[in-house]
Structure formats: C-alpha cells, structure tokens
Design an enzyme around this catalytic site. Structure first.
Site, PDB file in Angstrom:
ATOM      1  N   LYS A 179       0.822  -1.192   0.000  1.00  0.00           N
ATOM      2  CA  LYS A 179       0.000   0.000   0.000  1.00  0.00           C
ATOM      3  C   LYS A 179       0.863   1.251   0.000  1.00  0.00           C
ATOM      4  CE  LYS A 179      -2.741  -2.495   3.330  1.00  0.00           C
ATOM      5  NZ  LYS A 179      -3.065  -2.539   4.745  1.00  0.00           N
ATOM      6  N   GLY A 180       2.148   1.065   0.275  1.00  0.00           N
ATOM      7  CA  GLY A 180       3.028   2.206   0.509  1.00  0.00           C
ATOM      8  C   GLY A 180       3.122   3.184  -0.641  1.00  0.00           C
ATOM      9  N   GLU A 236       7.567   2.647  -6.544  1.00  0.00           N
ATOM     10  CA  GLU A 236       7.779   2.213  -5.164  1.00  0.00           C
ATOM     11  C   GLU A 236       7.864   3.398  -4.222  1.00  0.00           C
ATOM     12  OE1 GLU A 236       7.715  -0.049  -3.093  1.00  0.00           O
ATOM     13  OE2 GLU A 236       8.603  -1.936  -3.738  1.00  0.00           O
ATOM     14  N   ASP A 237       7.500   3.161  -2.984  1.00  0.00           N
ATOM     15  CA  ASP A 237       7.686   4.172  -1.956  1.00  0.00           C
ATOM     16  C   ASP A 237       9.133   4.208  -1.480  1.00  0.00           C
ATOM     17  OD1 ASP A 237       7.427   1.619  -0.866  1.00  0.00           O
ATOM     18  OD2 ASP A 237       6.102   2.218   0.745  1.00  0.00           O
ATOM     19  N   ASP A 255      14.608  -0.417   0.699  1.00  0.00           N
ATOM     20  CA  ASP A 255      15.357  -0.515   1.946  1.00  0.00           C
ATOM     21  C   ASP A 255      16.468  -1.537   1.717  1.00  0.00           C
ATOM     22  OD1 ASP A 255      16.019  -1.292   4.700  1.00  0.00           O
ATOM     23  OD2 ASP A 255      14.288  -0.113   5.302  1.00  0.00           O
ATOM     24  N   LYS A 306      17.372   3.697   0.769  1.00  0.00           N
ATOM     25  CA  LYS A 306      18.341   3.713   1.879  1.00  0.00           C
ATOM     26  C   LYS A 306      19.607   2.996   1.422  1.00  0.00           C
ATOM     27  CE  LYS A 306      14.859   3.203   5.572  1.00  0.00           C
ATOM     28  NZ  LYS A 306      14.365   2.275   6.615  1.00  0.00           N
ATOM     29  N   PHE A 365      14.163   4.147  10.314  1.00  0.00           N
ATOM     30  CA  PHE A 365      12.797   3.802   9.919  1.00  0.00           C
ATOM     31  C   PHE A 365      11.987   5.074   9.733  1.00  0.00           C
ATOM     32  CE2 PHE A 365       8.576   1.961   9.968  1.00  0.00           C
ATOM     33  CZ  PHE A 365       8.794   0.850   9.176  1.00  0.00           C
ATOM     34  N   VAL A 366      11.399   5.202   8.550  1.00  0.00           N
ATOM     35  CA  VAL A 366      10.640   6.414   8.244  1.00  0.00           C
ATOM     36  C   VAL A 366       9.170   6.084   7.987  1.00  0.00           C
ATOM     37  CG1 VAL A 366      12.611   7.693   7.333  1.00  0.00           C
ATOM     38  CG2 VAL A 366      11.273   6.245   5.792  1.00  0.00           C
ATOM     39  N   ASP A 408       4.079   3.263   6.405  1.00  0.00           N
ATOM     40  CA  ASP A 408       3.440   3.032   7.697  1.00  0.00           C
ATOM     41  C   ASP A 408       4.365   2.392   8.711  1.00  0.00           C
ATOM     42  OD1 ASP A 408       3.490   0.467   6.236  1.00  0.00           O
ATOM     43  OD2 ASP A 408       2.403  -0.274   7.979  1.00  0.00           O
ATOM     44  N   ARG A 455       0.353   6.634   7.566  1.00  0.00           N
ATOM     45  CA  ARG A 455       0.377   6.685   6.098  1.00  0.00           C
ATOM     46  C   ARG A 455      -0.114   8.020   5.556  1.00  0.00           C
ATOM     47  NH1 ARG A 455       1.358   1.531   3.931  1.00  0.00           N
ATOM     48  NH2 ARG A 455       0.421  -0.218   5.045  1.00  0.00           N
TER      49      ARG A 455
HETATM   50  P1  XMP Z   1      13.013  -3.978   1.452  1.00  0.00           P
HETATM   51  O1  XMP Z   1      13.879  -4.057   2.684  1.00  0.00           O
HETATM   52  O2  XMP Z   1      12.635  -5.345   0.986  1.00  0.00           O
HETATM   53  O3  XMP Z   1      11.704  -3.245   1.951  1.00  0.00           O
HETATM   54  O4  XMP Z   1      13.663  -3.137   0.389  1.00  0.00           O
HETATM   55  C1  XMP Z   1      10.673  -3.013   1.085  1.00  0.00           C
HETATM   56  C2  XMP Z   1       9.370  -2.630   1.730  1.00  0.00           C
HETATM   57  O5  XMP Z   1       9.427  -2.540   3.153  1.00  0.00           O
HETATM   58  C3  XMP Z   1       8.766  -1.399   3.627  1.00  0.00           C
HETATM   59  N1  XMP Z   1       9.750  -0.515   4.285  1.00  0.00           N
HETATM   60  C4  XMP Z   1       9.460   0.516   5.077  1.00  0.00           C
HETATM   61  N2  XMP Z   1       8.278   1.005   5.489  1.00  0.00           N
HETATM   62  N3  XMP Z   1       9.396   2.690   6.700  1.00  0.00           N
HETATM   63  C5  XMP Z   1       8.255   2.087   6.296  1.00  0.00           C
HETATM   64  O6  XMP Z   1       7.185   2.559   6.674  1.00  0.00           O
HETATM   65  C6  XMP Z   1      10.634   2.267   6.350  1.00  0.00           C
HETATM   66  O7  XMP Z   1      11.638   2.858   6.754  1.00  0.00           O
HETATM   67  C7  XMP Z   1      10.662   1.112   5.497  1.00  0.00           C
HETATM   68  N4  XMP Z   1      11.672   0.406   4.950  1.00  0.00           N
HETATM   69  C8  XMP Z   1      11.074  -0.568   4.204  1.00  0.00           C
HETATM   70  C9  XMP Z   1       8.152  -0.759   2.400  1.00  0.00           C
HETATM   71  O8  XMP Z   1       6.821  -1.188   2.247  1.00  0.00           O
HETATM   72  C10 XMP Z   1       8.984  -1.268   1.253  1.00  0.00           C
HETATM   73  O9  XMP Z   1       8.299  -1.339   0.022  1.00  0.00           O
HETATM   74 MG    MG Z   2       4.976  -1.118   4.340  1.00  0.00          MG
END
Ligand code: XMP
Ligand code: MG
Length: 183
Positions: free
Chosen positions: A47-48, A103-104, A107, A135, A156-157, A163, A169
């Site tokens: 949903k991000g 993508e949002d 990470d 990141k 963590f953001v 979320d 959100r």
């Molecule tokens: P990865 O680690 O697989 O993460 O690249 C992908 C998904 O994890 C969520 N994500 C976050 N959500 N704050 C959030 O609210 C964060 O800092 C964060 N880091 C990862 C997100 O849904 C992303 O698509």
């Molecule tokens: Mg998420």
C-alpha cells in the site's frame, strides 16, 4: 495531519511536503521524456506507493495506465524478512508492455529484487523502477533503479504512504519514527 499532531512519535521531518512534490515533478518530467510515443503501464506496489503513484501519475503529461500489486515482506515489524508473498497480483497481462514499477522505498532491496524477477518472467517490453526513497546503507542486493527521489539515512521512516503497523500513512511528509514507538 501535520507534525504537531504526532506528539513525540516522530523525531523529525526528513523530507517536507514541498520537497516531495518538487521531486515528483522532476521525476515526472524525466518519465514523460523517456516514454514519449510509448504506452506506459505504471505498477504501484500497495500500500506504501499509493501516494507516490497518485501524485506522480497526475504530474505526468502522457496518458498512462495504472495497475497494482500487493506483496508482503515485513509483517508489522521494521525488518525485511526477504520472504515475499503476492497478496494481490496485477489485473493485466504485462507481456510486451512498457512497465514502470512505482515504489515508496527501497530498503534492503529484497522485496523489489524479488518483484522484478517475478515481473520480468512475464515478458514485458521494458521494466524499470521509480522510487521516492532509497536507503543506500541498508542495501543487501544491487538493483538498477532509474528514478530515485531521495537517498535517506538508514532509519525507519513513515508518512506519505509509509506506515508503521498501518499508522502514519496519511502524513503529507516523510518523518523519522522515534525508537520508543517500535522498541
Ligand atoms: P526492502 O527491505 O525489501 O523493503 O527493500 C521493502 C518494503 O518494506 C517497507 N519498508 C518501510 N516502510 N518505513 C516504512 O514505513 C521504512 O523505513 C521502510 N523500509 C522498508 C516498504 O513497504 C517497502 O516497500
Ligand atoms: Mg509497508
């Protein structure tokens, strides 16, 4: 909602609403140029990416189609598990289409890397990625990403679609979550 409604949950505003909107305009202009004369399908990752998708799509001048996927990789914690499940698949067949994944945040990159290999097996004409946030220090896999809004520190953001346990959100900016909220 703004930062004053947040009490002590947020330690700071990392990216302001104005900065987000200006960056999305920039990325939209790049995408308009790159896909000129081509049919483009935006694939938002639920949903991000809802906010990025909504603002990016409206900032584009070219007509695009939009579809959505939902995958889970985190549960309600703050660490990527690397295990990805499709919760909702695309409604459309992407074979032969130009696909841009929206993508949002990237990470560890594990979710996106999995998603890209899944989508590429469906035979799109092209497959590229736009993300609002990344990141660099958290990267566990190397992914070629064509459009990055902001490289941010490994914290963590939340906000603007992102979320923590489904909260925050609807903040119009990106904030850093205080450790006491998830510790
Ligand atoms: P990865 O680690 O697989 O993460 O690249 C992908 C998904 O994890 C969520 N994500 C976050 N959500 N704050 C959030 O609210 C964060 O800092 C964060 N880091 C990862 C997100 O849904 C992303 O698509
Ligand atoms: Mg998420």
């Amino acid at each position: 909602m703004d930062v004053n409604d947040m009490g002590t949950d947020l330690t700071k505003v990392l990216v302001t609403q104005e900065e987000i909107q200006a960056k999305i305009e920039e990325i939209a202009a790049e995408i308009d140029r790159e896909y000129e004369g081509k049919d483009l399908l935006l694939v938002g990752v639920l949903k991000g990416a809802v906010m990025v998708m909504a603002d990016l799509a409206r900032a584009l001048h070219s007509p695009v189609k939009m579809d959505w996927m939902a995958v889970s990789s985190y549960g309600s914690g703050t660490q990527s598990s690397g295990v990805v499940r499709i919760l909702k698949d695309l409604d459309t067949d992407i074979a032969g289409k130009h696909v841009l994944v929206v993508e949002d945040i990237i990470d560890s990159g594990l979710t996106l890397s999995w998603l890209l290999s899944n989508l590429s097996s469906r035979g799109p004409a092209s497959l590229r990625v736009a993300t609002l946030l990344r990141k660099p220090e958290a990267a566990k896999v190397d992914i070629d990403v064509q459009h990055v809004g902001f490289d941010i520190p490994n914290e963590f953001v939340v906000g603007y679609g992102l979320d923590y346990a489904e909260r925050y959100r609807n903040l119009p900016f990106i904030g850093t979550l205080a450790e006491h909220v998830y510790a």
